[in-house]
Design a protein around this motif. Structure first.
Motif, mmCIF file in Angstrom:
data_model
loop_
_atom_site.group_PDB
_atom_site.id
_atom_site.type_symbol
_atom_site.label_atom_id
_atom_site.label_comp_id
_atom_site.label_asym_id
_atom_site.label_seq_id
_atom_site.Cartn_x
_atom_site.Cartn_y
_atom_site.Cartn_z
ATOM 1 N N ASP A 36 -38.910 -8.998 -37.310
ATOM 2 C CA ASP A 36 -39.753 -8.487 -36.218
ATOM 3 C C ASP A 36 -40.035 -9.604 -35.210
ATOM 4 O O ASP A 36 -40.045 -9.375 -33.994
ATOM 5 C CB ASP A 36 -41.076 -7.947 -36.762
ATOM 6 N N LEU A 37 -40.240 -10.814 -35.737
ATOM 7 C CA LEU A 37 -40.439 -11.974 -34.864
ATOM 8 C C LEU A 37 -39.177 -12.238 -34.042
ATOM 9 O O LEU A 37 -39.259 -12.535 -32.842
ATOM 10 C CB LEU A 37 -40.798 -13.206 -35.696
ATOM 11 N N MET A 38 -38.022 -12.116 -34.682
ATOM 12 C CA MET A 38 -36.760 -12.302 -33.965
ATOM 13 C C MET A 38 -36.617 -11.269 -32.853
ATOM 14 O O MET A 38 -36.203 -11.601 -31.731
ATOM 15 C CB MET A 38 -35.583 -12.192 -34.929
ATOM 16 N N ARG A 39 -36.963 -10.021 -33.136
ATOM 17 C CA ARG A 39 -36.859 -8.960 -32.126
ATOM 18 C C ARG A 39 -37.784 -9.242 -30.945
ATOM 19 O O ARG A 39 -37.420 -9.014 -29.785
ATOM 20 C CB ARG A 39 -37.191 -7.599 -32.743
ATOM 21 N N LEU A 40 -38.978 -9.737 -31.240
ATOM 22 C CA LEU A 40 -39.924 -10.055 -30.172
ATOM 23 C C LEU A 40 -39.395 -11.188 -29.296
ATOM 24 O O LEU A 40 -39.445 -11.118 -28.060
ATOM 25 C CB LEU A 40 -41.274 -10.444 -30.778
ATOM 26 N N ILE A 41 -38.868 -12.229 -29.938
ATOM 27 C CA ILE A 41 -38.306 -13.356 -29.180
ATOM 28 C C ILE A 41 -37.072 -12.915 -28.398
ATOM 29 O O ILE A 41 -36.883 -13.305 -27.236
ATOM 30 C CB ILE A 41 -37.960 -14.512 -30.132
ATOM 31 N N CYS A 42 -36.252 -12.079 -29.012
ATOM 32 C CA CYS A 42 -35.061 -11.577 -28.318
ATOM 33 C C CYS A 42 -35.436 -10.747 -27.100
ATOM 34 O O CYS A 42 -34.745 -10.799 -26.073
ATOM 35 C CB CYS A 42 -34.204 -10.753 -29.273
ATOM 36 N N MET A 43 -36.516 -9.996 -27.188
ATOM 37 C CA MET A 43 -36.952 -9.234 -26.019
ATOM 38 C C MET A 43 -37.414 -10.184 -24.921
ATOM 39 O O MET A 43 -37.168 -9.937 -23.721
ATOM 40 C CB MET A 43 -38.075 -8.260 -26.398
ATOM 41 N N GLY A 44 -38.062 -11.270 -25.306
ATOM 42 C CA GLY A 44 -38.415 -12.289 -24.319
ATOM 43 C C GLY A 44 -37.170 -12.888 -23.685
ATOM 44 O O GLY A 44 -37.150 -13.196 -22.483
ATOM 45 N N MET A 45 -36.115 -13.031 -24.460
ATOM 46 C CA MET A 45 -34.843 -13.544 -23.939
ATOM 47 C C MET A 45 -34.212 -12.554 -22.963
ATOM 48 O O MET A 45 -33.639 -12.938 -21.938
ATOM 49 C CB MET A 45 -33.900 -13.855 -25.093
ATOM 50 N N ILE B 66 -41.783 -2.830 -29.104
ATOM 51 C CA ILE B 66 -40.923 -3.839 -28.479
ATOM 52 C C ILE B 66 -39.854 -3.180 -27.602
ATOM 53 O O ILE B 66 -39.543 -3.663 -26.513
ATOM 54 C CB ILE B 66 -40.282 -4.736 -29.557
ATOM 55 N N PHE B 67 -39.300 -2.064 -28.066
ATOM 56 C CA PHE B 67 -38.261 -1.369 -27.303
ATOM 57 C C PHE B 67 -38.796 -0.873 -25.959
ATOM 58 O O PHE B 67 -38.060 -0.801 -24.966
ATOM 59 C CB PHE B 67 -37.713 -0.196 -28.120
ATOM 60 N N ALA B 68 -40.095 -0.557 -25.916
ATOM 61 C CA ALA B 68 -40.705 -0.068 -24.680
ATOM 62 C C ALA B 68 -40.696 -1.136 -23.588
ATOM 63 O O ALA B 68 -40.665 -0.805 -22.395
ATOM 64 C CB ALA B 68 -42.136 0.401 -24.945
ATOM 65 N N VAL B 69 -40.723 -2.397 -23.977
ATOM 66 C CA VAL B 69 -40.666 -3.487 -22.989
ATOM 67 C C VAL B 69 -39.379 -3.374 -22.177
ATOM 68 O O VAL B 69 -39.384 -3.492 -20.948
ATOM 69 C CB VAL B 69 -40.734 -4.871 -23.678
ATOM 70 N N TYR B 70 -38.287 -3.107 -22.877
ATOM 71 C CA TYR B 70 -37.003 -2.931 -22.208
ATOM 72 C C TYR B 70 -37.016 -1.693 -21.313
ATOM 73 O O TYR B 70 -36.574 -1.736 -20.160
ATOM 74 C CB TYR B 70 -35.894 -2.830 -23.252
ATOM 75 N N LEU B 71 -37.524 -0.581 -21.828
ATOM 76 C CA LEU B 71 -37.515 0.677 -21.073
ATOM 77 C C LEU B 71 -38.356 0.602 -19.806
ATOM 78 O O LEU B 71 -38.022 1.218 -18.791
ATOM 79 C CB LEU B 71 -38.014 1.821 -21.961
ATOM 80 N N ILE B 72 -39.426 -0.171 -19.840
ATOM 81 C CA ILE B 72 -40.316 -0.262 -18.681
ATOM 82 C C ILE B 72 -39.757 -1.204 -17.623
ATOM 83 O O ILE B 72 -39.625 -0.839 -16.445
ATOM 84 C CB ILE B 72 -41.723 -0.726 -19.117
ATOM 85 N N GLN B 73 -39.398 -2.414 -18.014
ATOM 86 C CA GLN B 73 -39.034 -3.420 -17.009
ATOM 87 C C GLN B 73 -37.579 -3.340 -16.552
ATOM 88 O O GLN B 73 -37.219 -3.917 -15.527
ATOM 89 C CB GLN B 73 -39.349 -4.833 -17.513
ATOM 90 N N ASP B 74 -36.726 -2.587 -17.277
ATOM 91 C CA ASP B 74 -35.324 -2.496 -16.860
ATOM 92 C C ASP B 74 -35.004 -1.155 -16.215
ATOM 93 O O ASP B 74 -33.835 -0.829 -16.000
ATOM 94 C CB ASP B 74 -34.395 -2.728 -18.058
ATOM 95 N N HIS B 75 -36.016 -0.381 -15.888
ATOM 96 C CA HIS B 75 -35.817 0.881 -15.163
ATOM 97 C C HIS B 75 -35.248 0.568 -13.785
ATOM 98 O O HIS B 75 -35.619 -0.420 -13.145
ATOM 99 C CB HIS B 75 -37.156 1.608 -15.044
#
Length: 344
Positions: free
Chosen positions: A9-18, A275-284
């Motif tokens: 889960d920590l890796m996924r969070l850092i990867c989303m930051g990446m 975490i997936f929502a971060v992608y859906l919101i900022q990459d619209h």
């Protein structure tokens, strides 16, 4: 039910930051800006390389949680999870469209409306579209991998790696996916499944060295290609696509490094679903460019000594805000659902 692993889960969070970092430098035009200072250009170039393997890590994480033992395929269960994923994609596609129109962040067009209402057909999010297909095929892929012997699975994975990472990069890419399509997604998911299946112990120091070593090779190749006379820059682009062997090696090293970490956190477990929502919101499509140009005003920091600080605060703020918004919306949705059931 699969037990959550806080280290992943920590890796996924850092990867989303990446991923957000890649958008920070890619969508705002920093990498192609002519007025960028040498220090900022160096930092941006290094960060783009360091963060490039994030998408591969997400795929591998999904494959890692394939069932070890064969289960009976349940079409109802498969459709339920896929519909839940599509509902989240559709909601944010429409929600962000309405939000950006109301706040005048973006301009209205019929094409944007159609794309928002039909996010998969309109390819609103390429990664989410591929992941939706993977979600539908997941039980079939899982059953296939369970029936294969270790030797057969190894041959299957080697075949995928050759056509996805070797032939497509060093030969002619007949698939024309450039690491953004179904073939690469399946390859990385199978690689993640292989990590769990074979369970080969790799010390985190060695795993970290694989990641760092691949990063250094990419950075050095960039320098060498610039020094070689008449060498086309396309060679560098080929090394930076998602199915590049170096990016696959980076993702493998990063995944194994976090797999070795001993982390137990209720906080990470609580926010992991958002975490997936971060992608859906900022990459619209209505938010992507406007976020960096109109809201964070990245161009004002091209020649600033504070660009690094601006990048760090921007990435943290986006992740915190998006996760908070998603958790609040989920609570509001659950409250409304309970209220509707009570009044029926």
């Amino acid at each position: 039910m699969t037990k959550r692993e806080s280290n992943l889960d920590l890796m996924r969070l850092i990867c989303m930051g990446m991923v957000v970092t890649l958008h920070y430098f890619g969508e705002s035009g920093i990498l192609s800006a002519k007025n960028l200072t040498s220090l900022n250009m160096l930092f941006a170039g290094v960060m783009v390389v360091v963060c490039r393997c994030a998408v591969n890590c997400f795929y591998m994480n999904s494959g890692y949680f394939f069932h070890v033992e064969e289960e009976k395929i349940s079409i109802k269960k498969s459709l339920k999870s896929t519909i839940a994923l599509y509902r989240q994609i559709w909601f944010y596609s429409v929600f962000i469209f309405v939000f950006t129109m109301m706040c005048r962040i973006d301009t209205f067009s019929v094409g944007k409306l159609i794309r928002a209402v039909f996010p998969v057909l309109g390819n609103q999010y390429w990664f989410a579209t591929v992941f939706l297909l993977i979600s539908l095929l997941r039980p079939f892929l899982n059953k296939m991998t369970c029936r294969l012997s270790n030797y057969e699975f190894g041959i299957f994975l080697a075949t995928l790696l050759f056509f996805d990472c070797v032939q497509a990069v060093f030969g002619v890419d007949v698939f024309n996916e450039f690491g953004n399509g179904f073939l690469h997604a399946i390859t990385m998911i199978m690689l993640g499944a292989a990590i769990r299946r074979y369970d080969k112990k790799l010390p985190k120091v060695k795993a970290g060295l694989i990641y760092v070593g691949a990063c250094l090779i990419l950075l050095l190749s960039r320098v060498l290609l610039r020094l070689l006379p008449g060498c086309p820059i396309d060679y560098w682009s080929d090394l930076m696509i998602y199915n590049s062997p170096l990016l696959v090696a980076m993702a493998y090293g990063m995944f194994k490094f976090f797999k070795c970490l001993k982390v137990q956190s209720n906080f990470l477990s609580r926010i992991s679903g958002s975490i997936f929502a971060v992608y859906l919101i900022q990459d619209h499509s209505c938010m992507r460019g406007n976020l960096w140009e109109k809201i964070f005003r990245n161009s004002q920091f091209f020649v600033s000594n504070f660009m690094v600080l601006h990048w760090l605060l921007s990435v943290i703020l986006i992740i915190v805000v998006c996760i908070t918004v998603d958790m609040l919306l989920k609570k509001a949705g659950a409250y409304l659902t309970r209220a509707i059931r009570v009044h029926k």
